[in-house]
Design an enzyme around this catalytic site. Structure first.
Site: not given
Length: 139
Positions: A50-53
């Site tokens: 769920g993290c962009q990075s």
């Protein structure tokens, strides 16, 4: 220092900073202070979904307390995960599960982040609680 005391200290530090540019720099500096994260711990099991990075959080349990180690390939997420691990590392599972993440709204972090980064922040907080539950069940 208790989790609540660490959270309050962070709130006080953020109130001292005048604008979001200074707060952003503060988060980047926190990220630079993270311990070296071993390459062999950069696994899918430690990757926060769920993290962009890419953000990894690993936990170990010693002397009845959880200790977190983390890393990210992005400078801002690295600062955010450093902030979270500095607050929750070194506490018992009961302390972690009995705490809240209300300090995040008190420092205005979610308002500062893009929706995808805010989702990543929530995924990081959930992972910390997940580790606390998992290690509580083991002990």
């Amino acid at each position: 220092m208790t989790i609540k005391e660490k959270q309050q200290e962070l709130v006080d530090e953020f109130e001292f900073l005048e604008d979001w540019e200074q707060k952003y720099e503060y988060l980047i500096d926190l990220g630079k202070q993270l311990n070296n994260f071993p390459e062999d711990k950069k696994t899918d099991d430690n990757l926060i979904k769920g993290c962009q990075s890419k953000v990894w959080i690993d936990a170990s349990f010693r002397d009845g307390k959880l200790f977190f180690n983390a890393d990210s390939d992005g400078i801002l997420p690295k600062g955010i995960v450093a902030l979270l691990t500095s607050i929750y590392s070194g506490h018992t599972t009961e302390e972690i599960l009995g705490s809240d993440f209300e300090f995040i709204s008190r420092i205005g972090l979610q308002e500062f982040l893009s929706p995808s980064r805010a989702n990543g922040l929530m995924a990081m907080t959930k992972q910390i609680k997940f580790y606390a539950v998992a290690y509580q069940l083991k002990s």
